[in-house]
Design a protein around this motif. Structure first.
Motif, PDB file in Angstrom:
ATOM      1  N   SER A  98       8.629  16.277  -3.470  1.00 17.52           N
ATOM      2  CA  SER A  98       8.807  16.410  -4.918  1.00 17.52           C
ATOM      3  C   SER A  98       8.241  17.736  -5.412  1.00 17.52           C
ATOM      4  CB  SER A  98       8.115  15.258  -5.654  1.00 17.52           C
ATOM      5  OG  SER A  98       8.601  14.015  -5.200  1.00 17.52           O
ATOM      6  N   TRP A  99       7.149  18.178  -4.797  1.00 18.05           N
ATOM      7  CA  TRP A  99       6.583  19.488  -5.193  1.00 18.05           C
ATOM      8  C   TRP A  99       7.630  20.581  -5.037  1.00 18.05           C
ATOM      9  CZ3 TRP A  99       1.383  19.535  -1.941  1.00 18.05           C
ATOM     10  CH2 TRP A  99       0.527  18.543  -2.441  1.00 18.05           C
ATOM     11  N   ARG A 100       8.440  20.492  -3.966  1.00 14.78           N
ATOM     12  CA  ARG A 100       9.463  21.534  -3.721  1.00 14.78           C
ATOM     13  C   ARG A 100      10.393  21.646  -4.917  1.00 14.78           C
ATOM     14  NH1 ARG A 100      11.256  18.734   1.953  1.00 14.78           N
ATOM     15  NH2 ARG A 100       9.263  19.013   2.982  1.00 14.78           N
ATOM     16  N   VAL A 101      10.801  20.462  -5.390  1.00  8.44           N
ATOM     17  CA  VAL A 101      11.775  20.454  -6.488  1.00  8.44           C
ATOM     18  C   VAL A 101      11.119  20.940  -7.778  1.00  8.44           C
ATOM     19  CG1 VAL A 101      13.333  18.999  -7.823  1.00  8.44           C
ATOM     20  CG2 VAL A 101      13.071  18.607  -5.369  1.00  8.44           C
ATOM     21  N   ARG A 102       9.879  20.510  -8.005  1.00  9.95           N
ATOM     22  CA  ARG A 102       9.185  20.967  -9.210  1.00  9.95           C
ATOM     23  C   ARG A 102       9.027  22.481  -9.180  1.00  9.95           C
ATOM     24  NH1 ARG A 102       4.051  17.331  -9.022  1.00  9.95           N
ATOM     25  NH2 ARG A 102       3.357  18.745 -10.656  1.00  9.95           N
ATOM     26  N   SER A 122      15.149  16.326  -1.239  1.00  9.91           N
ATOM     27  CA  SER A 122      14.749  17.622  -1.812  1.00  9.91           C
ATOM     28  C   SER A 122      15.657  18.763  -1.370  1.00  9.91           C
ATOM     29  CB  SER A 122      13.297  17.940  -1.444  1.00  9.91           C
ATOM     30  OG  SER A 122      13.144  18.026  -0.046  1.00  9.91           O
ATOM     31  N   TYR A 123      16.090  18.737  -0.108  1.00  5.78           N
ATOM     32  CA  TYR A 123      16.935  19.823   0.395  1.00  5.78           C
ATOM     33  C   TYR A 123      18.245  19.869  -0.407  1.00  5.78           C
ATOM     34  CZ  TYR A 123      18.868  22.941   3.989  1.00  5.78           C
ATOM     35  OH  TYR A 123      19.395  24.018   4.657  1.00  5.78           O
ATOM     36  N   ALA A 124      18.853  18.699  -0.547  1.00 13.97           N
ATOM     37  CA  ALA A 124      20.118  18.622  -1.296  1.00 13.97           C
ATOM     38  C   ALA A 124      19.898  18.986  -2.764  1.00 13.97           C
ATOM     39  CB  ALA A 124      20.704  17.216  -1.187  1.00 13.97           C
ATOM     40  N   ILE A 125      18.757  18.577  -3.306  1.00  9.96           N
ATOM     41  CA  ILE A 125      18.479  18.891  -4.718  1.00  9.96           C
ATOM     42  C   ILE A 125      18.352  20.404  -4.908  1.00  9.96           C
ATOM     43  CG2 ILE A 125      16.836  18.617  -6.618  1.00  9.96           C
ATOM     44  CD1 ILE A 125      16.110  15.846  -5.446  1.00  9.96           C
ATOM     45  N   LEU A 126      17.653  21.054  -3.973  1.00  7.76           N
ATOM     46  CA  LEU A 126      17.497  22.509  -4.098  1.00  7.76           C
ATOM     47  C   LEU A 126      18.853  23.208  -4.020  1.00  7.76           C
ATOM     48  CD1 LEU A 126      14.266  23.438  -2.090  1.00  7.76           C
ATOM     49  CD2 LEU A 126      14.502  22.703  -4.441  1.00  7.76           C
ATOM     50  N   LYS A 181       5.055  40.283   2.361  1.00  9.86           N
ATOM     51  CA  LYS A 181       4.049  39.792   1.419  1.00  9.86           C
ATOM     52  C   LYS A 181       3.983  38.263   1.509  1.00  9.86           C
ATOM     53  CE  LYS A 181       2.918  40.320  -3.446  1.00  9.86           C
ATOM     54  NZ  LYS A 181       3.500  40.620  -4.744  1.00  9.86           N
ATOM     55  N   TYR A 182       5.133  37.659   1.782  1.00 10.25           N
ATOM     56  CA  TYR A 182       5.222  36.202   1.942  1.00 10.25           C
ATOM     57  C   TYR A 182       5.726  35.894   3.358  1.00 10.25           C
ATOM     58  CZ  TYR A 182       4.898  36.668  -3.064  1.00 10.25           C
ATOM     59  OH  TYR A 182       4.481  37.026  -4.318  1.00 10.25           O
ATOM     60  N   ALA A 183       5.673  34.616   3.721  1.00 11.00           N
ATOM     61  CA  ALA A 183       6.000  34.251   5.106  1.00 11.00           C
ATOM     62  C   ALA A 183       7.420  34.637   5.513  1.00 11.00           C
ATOM     63  CB  ALA A 183       5.798  32.748   5.296  1.00 11.00           C
ATOM     64  N   THR A 184       8.358  34.612   4.552  1.00 14.76           N
ATOM     65  CA  THR A 184       9.739  34.932   4.926  1.00 14.76           C
ATOM     66  C   THR A 184      10.184  36.306   4.437  1.00 14.76           C
ATOM     67  OG1 THR A 184      10.475  33.686   2.996  1.00 14.76           O
ATOM     68  CG2 THR A 184      10.552  32.528   5.108  1.00 14.76           C
ATOM     69  N   GLY A 185       9.255  37.107   3.967  1.00 16.91           N
ATOM     70  CA  GLY A 185       9.622  38.459   3.524  1.00 16.91           C
ATOM     71  C   GLY A 185       8.876  38.855   2.267  1.00 16.91           C
ATOM     72  N   GLU A 186       9.485  39.753   1.503  1.00 17.27           N
ATOM     73  CA  GLU A 186       8.778  40.326   0.348  1.00 17.27           C
ATOM     74  C   GLU A 186       8.950  39.528  -0.940  1.00 17.27           C
ATOM     75  OE1 GLU A 186       6.618  42.659   0.691  1.00 17.27           O
ATOM     76  OE2 GLU A 186       7.138  43.011   2.792  1.00 17.27           O
ATOM     77  N   GLU A 187       9.882  38.576  -0.923  1.00 22.13           N
ATOM     78  CA  GLU A 187      10.143  37.807  -2.152  1.00 22.13           C
ATOM     79  C   GLU A 187       9.869  36.335  -1.920  1.00 22.13           C
ATOM     80  OE1 GLU A 187      11.287  38.909  -5.135  1.00 22.13           O
ATOM     81  OE2 GLU A 187      11.365  40.994  -4.460  1.00 22.13           O
ATOM     82  N   VAL A 188       9.652  35.603  -3.008  1.00 24.35           N
ATOM     83  CA  VAL A 188       9.474  34.150  -2.909  1.00 24.35           C
ATOM     84  C   VAL A 188      10.847  33.494  -2.882  1.00 24.35           C
ATOM     85  CG1 VAL A 188       8.669  32.097  -4.148  1.00 24.35           C
ATOM     86  CG2 VAL A 188       7.237  34.135  -4.051  1.00 24.35           C
ATOM     87  N   TYR A 189      11.186  32.955  -1.704  1.00 24.87           N
ATOM     88  CA  TYR A 189      12.439  32.218  -1.556  1.00 24.87           C
ATOM     89  C   TYR A 189      12.127  30.828  -1.031  1.00 24.87           C
ATOM     90  CZ  TYR A 189      15.141  36.518  -2.275  1.00 24.87           C
ATOM     91  OH  TYR A 189      15.698  37.656  -2.819  1.00 24.87           O
ATOM     92  N   MET A 190      13.195  30.041  -0.914  1.00 20.56           N
ATOM     93  CA  MET A 190      13.091  28.625  -0.553  1.00 20.56           C
ATOM     94  C   MET A 190      12.252  28.360   0.711  1.00 20.56           C
ATOM     95  SD  MET A 190      16.532  26.507  -0.126  1.00 20.56           S
ATOM     96  CE  MET A 190      16.662  24.973   0.745  1.00 20.56           C
ATOM     97  N   GLY A 191      12.458  29.160   1.747  1.00 22.34           N
ATOM     98  CA  GLY A 191      11.754  28.927   3.010  1.00 22.34           C
ATOM     99  C   GLY A 191      10.252  29.036   2.834  1.00 22.34           C
ATOM    100  N   PHE A 192       9.837  30.081   2.132  1.00 23.21           N
ATOM    101  CA  PHE A 192       8.404  30.281   1.923  1.00 23.21           C
ATOM    102  C   PHE A 192       7.819  29.143   1.081  1.00 23.21           C
ATOM    103  CE2 PHE A 192       5.221  31.689  -1.171  1.00 23.21           C
ATOM    104  CZ  PHE A 192       4.159  31.860  -0.305  1.00 23.21           C
ATOM    105  N   VAL A 193       8.517  28.777   0.024  1.00 24.43           N
ATOM    106  CA  VAL A 193       8.008  27.728  -0.873  1.00 24.43           C
ATOM    107  C   VAL A 193       7.780  26.434  -0.100  1.00 24.43           C
ATOM    108  CG1 VAL A 193       8.660  26.235  -2.817  1.00 24.43           C
ATOM    109  CG2 VAL A 193       9.045  28.697  -2.955  1.00 24.43           C
ATOM    110  N   ILE A 194       8.766  26.044   0.686  1.00 26.33           N
ATOM    111  CA  ILE A 194       8.668  24.780   1.410  1.00 26.33           C
ATOM    112  C   ILE A 194       7.554  24.836   2.463  1.00 26.33           C
ATOM    113  CG2 ILE A 194       9.932  23.195   2.937  1.00 26.33           C
ATOM    114  CD1 ILE A 194      12.364  23.626   1.287  1.00 26.33           C
ATOM    115  N   CYS A 195       7.469  25.976   3.146  1.00 26.58           N
ATOM    116  CA  CYS A 195       6.394  26.162   4.146  1.00 26.58           C
ATOM    117  C   CYS A 195       5.027  26.019   3.511  1.00 26.58           C
ATOM    118  CB  CYS A 195       6.437  27.603   4.651  1.00 26.58           C
ATOM    119  SG  CYS A 195       7.105  27.803   6.244  1.00 26.58           S
ATOM    120  N   ARG A 196       4.820  26.755   2.439  1.00 30.56           N
ATOM    121  CA  ARG A 196       3.506  26.792   1.818  1.00 30.56           C
ATOM    122  C   ARG A 196       3.110  25.412   1.283  1.00 30.56           C
ATOM    123  NH1 ARG A 196      -0.445  29.931  -0.982  1.00 30.56           N
ATOM    124  NH2 ARG A 196       0.023  31.674   0.361  1.00 30.56           N
ATOM    125  N   LEU A 197       4.065  24.743   0.654  1.00 32.06           N
ATOM    126  CA  LEU A 197       3.745  23.427   0.099  1.00 32.06           C
ATOM    127  C   LEU A 197       3.444  22.423   1.216  1.00 32.06           C
ATOM    128  CD1 LEU A 197       6.301  23.232  -2.837  1.00 32.06           C
ATOM    129  CD2 LEU A 197       3.880  23.793  -2.930  1.00 32.06           C
TER     130      LEU A 197
END
Ligand SMILES: N[C@@H](CCC(=O)N[C@@H](CS)C(=O)NCC(=O)O)C(=O)O
Length: 201
Positions: free
Chosen positions: A24-28, A77-81, A161-177
């Motif tokens: 749920s955090w991913r979707v929020r 969550s994957y489908a929601i994103l 800067k982030y795990a998947t590159g320089e920008e905040v994208y889906m992969g990084f968000v899910i990893c971090r959460l």
């Protein structure tokens, strides 16, 4: 329907969520990143509210999150994103570059299908009953660390800067959460050690 170039949702978005649910955090996170307001409906998993007949109509699997957007009901969550990305394209969750996009999808899928399921309440409860708390912790911890270490290998050439590159994208968000959730679990349960890829910190 929101215009393709983004904007506020035309119908009221409703998110069925639980405060301890990493899915749920991913979707929020995605809703906030896209600047979409939504109504938060709490489903208390600890009290078994996912099994009520009303919730079963939304998701027969009895899992949060579920997003309701007018007549559209999406669970997982994957489908929601992916739904949010398509319908509300502002502040994209995925990079345009095909390789970067594939990387983000791969990371999101590995976590959704190979790491997070080990932490589902029903699985944790079942394992605890069958093999006891200590064995359960060892099994879960070993497998989650295996997953994180595989991710580190995957990400080593892309980390910025982030795990998947320089920008905040889906992969990084899910990893971090996922990492934060796991850390919290271990802290709650006897403060067990956790090794985590530096790229996820
Ligand atoms: N693949 C699903 C998994 C959903 C899921 O595991 N939800 C958990 C909370 S994070 C849940 O509702 N668990 C209830 C249970 O195990 O009874 C997703 O990504 O949304």
């Amino acid at each position: 329907m929101a215009p393709k170039d983004g904007g506020e949702a035309s119908s009221k978005l409703v998110l069925y969520s639980y405060w301890q649910s990493s899915c749920s955090w991913r979707v929020r996170f995605a809703l906030n990143l896209k600047g979409l307001s939504y109504e938060y409906k709490a489903v208390n998993l600890a009290k078994g509210e996912q099994f009520t007949p009303e919730f079963e109509k939304l998701n027969p699997l009895h899992f949060v999150p579920v997003l309701v957007d007018g007549d559209v009901v999406v669970s997982d969550s994957y489908a929601i994103l992916m739904y949010l990305e398509e319908k509300y394209p502002q502040r994209t969750l995925l990079p345009a570059d095909p390789q970067q996009k594939a990387l983000n999808l791969q990371v999101a899928s590995i976590i959704s299908s190979s790491i997070q399921p080990l932490l589902m309440l029903s699985i944790l409860k079942y394992l605890e009953e069958k093999v006891g708390l200590e064995e359960r912790l060892l099994f879960v911890q070993t497998n989650i660390e295996k997953g994180f270490l595989a991710l580190e290998k995957l990400l080593k050439d892309f980390v910025g800067k982030y795990a998947t590159g320089e920008e905040v994208y889906m992969g990084f968000v899910i990893c971090r959460l996922m990492y934060l959730w796991h850390l919290r679990l271990l802290w709650l349960q006897n403060g067990l050690r956790l090794t985590c890829p530096s790229s996820l910190l």
